[in-house]
Design a protein around this motif. Structure first.
Motif, PDB file in Angstrom:
ATOM      1  N   GLY A 122      34.766  47.737 -11.182  1.00 61.20           N
ATOM      2  CA  GLY A 122      34.821  49.193 -11.159  1.00 61.20           C
ATOM      3  C   GLY A 122      35.148  49.680  -9.762  1.00 61.20           C
ATOM      4  N   VAL A 123      35.921  50.730  -9.683  1.00 62.91           N
ATOM      5  CA  VAL A 123      36.333  51.302  -8.393  1.00 62.91           C
ATOM      6  C   VAL A 123      35.156  52.026  -7.753  1.00 62.91           C
ATOM      7  N   LYS A 124      34.985  51.857  -6.454  1.00 66.29           N
ATOM      8  CA  LYS A 124      33.913  52.517  -5.699  1.00 66.29           C
ATOM      9  C   LYS A 124      34.512  53.301  -4.532  1.00 66.29           C
ATOM     10  N   GLN A 125      33.929  54.447  -4.225  1.00 65.38           N
ATOM     11  CA  GLN A 125      34.267  55.271  -3.061  1.00 65.38           C
ATOM     12  C   GLN A 125      33.057  55.233  -2.122  1.00 65.38           C
ATOM     13  N   TYR A 126      33.303  55.111  -0.820  1.00 69.77           N
ATOM     14  CA  TYR A 126      32.179  55.025   0.110  1.00 69.77           C
ATOM     15  C   TYR A 126      32.479  55.743   1.423  1.00 69.77           C
ATOM     16  N   ASN A 127      31.406  56.027   2.142  1.00 67.19           N
ATOM     17  CA  ASN A 127      31.469  56.596   3.483  1.00 67.19           C
ATOM     18  C   ASN A 127      30.409  55.873   4.317  1.00 67.19           C
ATOM     19  N   VAL A 128      30.851  55.041   5.254  1.00 69.87           N
ATOM     20  CA  VAL A 128      29.931  54.297   6.123  1.00 69.87           C
ATOM     21  C   VAL A 128      29.804  55.038   7.450  1.00 69.87           C
ATOM     22  N   THR A 129      28.588  55.274   7.859  1.00 68.82           N
ATOM     23  CA  THR A 129      28.308  55.786   9.203  1.00 68.82           C
ATOM     24  C   THR A 129      27.927  54.582  10.052  1.00 68.82           C
ATOM     25  N   TYR A 130      28.620  54.424  11.174  1.00 67.93           N
ATOM     26  CA  TYR A 130      28.342  53.293  12.067  1.00 67.93           C
ATOM     27  C   TYR A 130      28.354  53.803  13.497  1.00 67.93           C
ATOM     28  N   HIS A 131      27.448  53.282  14.292  1.00 73.27           N
ATOM     29  CA  HIS A 131      27.358  53.678  15.703  1.00 73.27           C
ATOM     30  C   HIS A 131      26.898  52.496  16.532  1.00 73.27           C
ATOM     31  N   CYS A 132      27.595  52.209  17.602  1.00 70.66           N
ATOM     32  CA  CYS A 132      27.084  51.298  18.611  1.00 70.66           C
ATOM     33  C   CYS A 132      26.094  52.119  19.434  1.00 70.66           C
ATOM     34  N   GLN A 133      24.930  51.565  19.678  1.00 72.96           N
ATOM     35  CA  GLN A 133      23.890  52.303  20.396  1.00 72.96           C
ATOM     36  C   GLN A 133      23.209  51.389  21.413  1.00 72.96           C
ATOM     37  N   SER A 134      22.654  52.022  22.433  1.00 74.39           N
ATOM     38  CA  SER A 134      21.826  51.281  23.376  1.00 74.39           C
ATOM     39  C   SER A 134      20.514  50.941  22.662  1.00 74.39           C
ATOM     40  N   SER A 135      19.687  50.141  23.292  1.00 70.90           N
ATOM     41  CA  SER A 135      18.386  49.798  22.708  1.00 70.90           C
ATOM     42  C   SER A 135      17.515  51.031  22.516  1.00 70.90           C
ATOM     43  N   GLU A 136      17.802  52.090  23.299  1.00 74.17           N
ATOM     44  CA  GLU A 136      17.043  53.333  23.197  1.00 74.17           C
ATOM     45  C   GLU A 136      17.645  54.301  22.184  1.00 74.17           C
ATOM     46  N   GLY A 137      18.802  53.959  21.591  1.00 71.04           N
ATOM     47  CA  GLY A 137      19.421  54.811  20.579  1.00 71.04           C
ATOM     48  C   GLY A 137      20.532  55.718  21.081  1.00 71.04           C
ATOM     49  N   ALA A 138      20.895  55.639  22.367  1.00 70.64           N
ATOM     50  CA  ALA A 138      22.005  56.448  22.893  1.00 70.64           C
ATOM     51  C   ALA A 138      23.323  55.814  22.464  1.00 70.64           C
ATOM     52  N   HIS A 139      24.304  56.640  22.153  1.00 66.80           N
ATOM     53  CA  HIS A 139      25.603  56.131  21.732  1.00 66.80           C
ATOM     54  C   HIS A 139      26.306  55.418  22.875  1.00 66.80           C
ATOM     55  N   THR A 140      26.897  54.275  22.541  1.00 68.35           N
ATOM     56  CA  THR A 140      27.721  53.529  23.498  1.00 68.35           C
ATOM     57  C   THR A 140      29.147  53.488  22.953  1.00 68.35           C
ATOM     58  N   GLY A 141      30.054  52.900  23.691  1.00 69.28           N
ATOM     59  CA  GLY A 141      31.448  52.849  23.286  1.00 69.28           C
ATOM     60  C   GLY A 141      31.612  52.201  21.922  1.00 69.28           C
ATOM     61  N   THR A 142      32.371  52.858  21.029  1.00 67.56           N
ATOM     62  CA  THR A 142      32.529  52.391  19.660  1.00 67.56           C
ATOM     63  C   THR A 142      33.978  52.535  19.229  1.00 67.56           C
ATOM     64  N   SER A 143      34.567  51.458  18.716  1.00 64.25           N
ATOM     65  CA  SER A 143      35.898  51.533  18.114  1.00 64.25           C
ATOM     66  C   SER A 143      35.920  50.609  16.901  1.00 64.25           C
ATOM     67  N   ILE A 144      36.890  50.805  16.004  1.00 63.74           N
ATOM     68  CA  ILE A 144      36.934  50.030  14.766  1.00 63.74           C
ATOM     69  C   ILE A 144      38.345  49.576  14.468  1.00 63.74           C
ATOM     70  N   LEU A 145      38.456  48.429  13.826  1.00 58.50           N
ATOM     71  CA  LEU A 145      39.741  47.867  13.412  1.00 58.50           C
ATOM     72  C   LEU A 145      39.596  47.374  11.974  1.00 58.50           C
ATOM     73  N   THR A 146      40.520  47.793  11.097  1.00 57.42           N
ATOM     74  CA  THR A 146      40.490  47.330   9.709  1.00 57.42           C
ATOM     75  C   THR A 146      41.140  45.947   9.633  1.00 57.42           C
ATOM     76  N   ILE A 147      40.434  44.991   9.065  1.00 57.12           N
ATOM     77  CA  ILE A 147      40.938  43.636   8.892  1.00 57.12           C
ATOM     78  C   ILE A 147      41.393  43.415   7.446  1.00 57.12           C
ATOM     79  N   GLN A 148      40.592  43.888   6.488  1.00 55.78           N
ATOM     80  CA  GLN A 148      40.911  43.703   5.073  1.00 55.78           C
ATOM     81  C   GLN A 148      40.533  44.953   4.296  1.00 55.78           C
ATOM     82  N   ASP A 149      41.437  45.446   3.458  1.00 54.12           N
ATOM     83  CA  ASP A 149      41.221  46.648   2.658  1.00 54.12           C
ATOM     84  C   ASP A 149      41.534  46.313   1.205  1.00 54.12           C
ATOM     85  N   GLN A 150      40.490  46.100   0.411  1.00 57.79           N
ATOM     86  CA  GLN A 150      40.686  45.748  -0.986  1.00 57.79           C
ATOM     87  C   GLN A 150      40.306  46.903  -1.873  1.00 57.79           C
TER      88      GLN A 150
END
Length: 150
Positions: A122-150
């Motif tokens: 069955g087809v699924k739609q999704y929204n992922v929230t992702y964040h690189c964070q410090s140990s204290e929860g502050a945002h750090t540099g974040t980038s993404i690359l798609t490797i496989q899209d099925q």
């Protein structure tokens, strides 16, 4: 009048840039019909004004409005540390995402693998929230690359 318009334009671009940056850590996608459909991403975490990366935060929302596909989950893995975590959305008809999960690896910038998968045909739609964070929860540099899209 021209200075006023120019100033408003600069302020508008600054606000737009800030809002885009604040919402830029969402990956919206879909999984095809086969039960083993999996999307694969590489999330690059780096040191910036938020500090050194200490964790990858993950949360997923199942936006599917039709039957099928089973539960959708996101798995985060830090291969250099042999650790992984999973976050799922157990209720597709809820307007809220499933609970978050964090992959803790203090003081570790680098590449994390992120896999989105489902359990049934069955087809699924999704929204992922992702964040690189410090140990204290502050945002750090974040980038993404798609490797496989099925």
């Amino acid at each position: 009048m021209r200075k006023f318009m120019l100033w408003n334009g600069i302020i508008g671009l600054f606000i737009l840039g800030t809002s885009i940056q604040a919402t830029a850590h969402n990956q919206i996608g879909s999984l095809g019909d086969p039960a083993d459909a999996t999307d694969y991403y590489m999330v690059q975490c780096s040191t910036d004004e938020g500090g050194t990366t200490g964790q990858l935060y993950l949360q997923i929302f199942d936006g599917t409005t039709t039957q099928g596909g089973g539960k959708v989950s996101v798995v985060g893995e830090f291969p250099a540390g042999n650790i992984a975590t999973t976050a799922s959305d157990p209720d597709r008809f809820s307007p809220m995402p499933g609970g978050p999960s964090s992959l803790l690896k203090p003081g570790t910038d680098g590449t994390y693998n992120m896999f989105v998968h489902k359990l049934k045909e069955g087809v699924k739609q999704y929204n992922v929230t992702y964040h690189c964070q410090s140990s204290e929860g502050a945002h750090t540099g974040t980038s993404i690359l798609t490797i496989q899209d099925q």
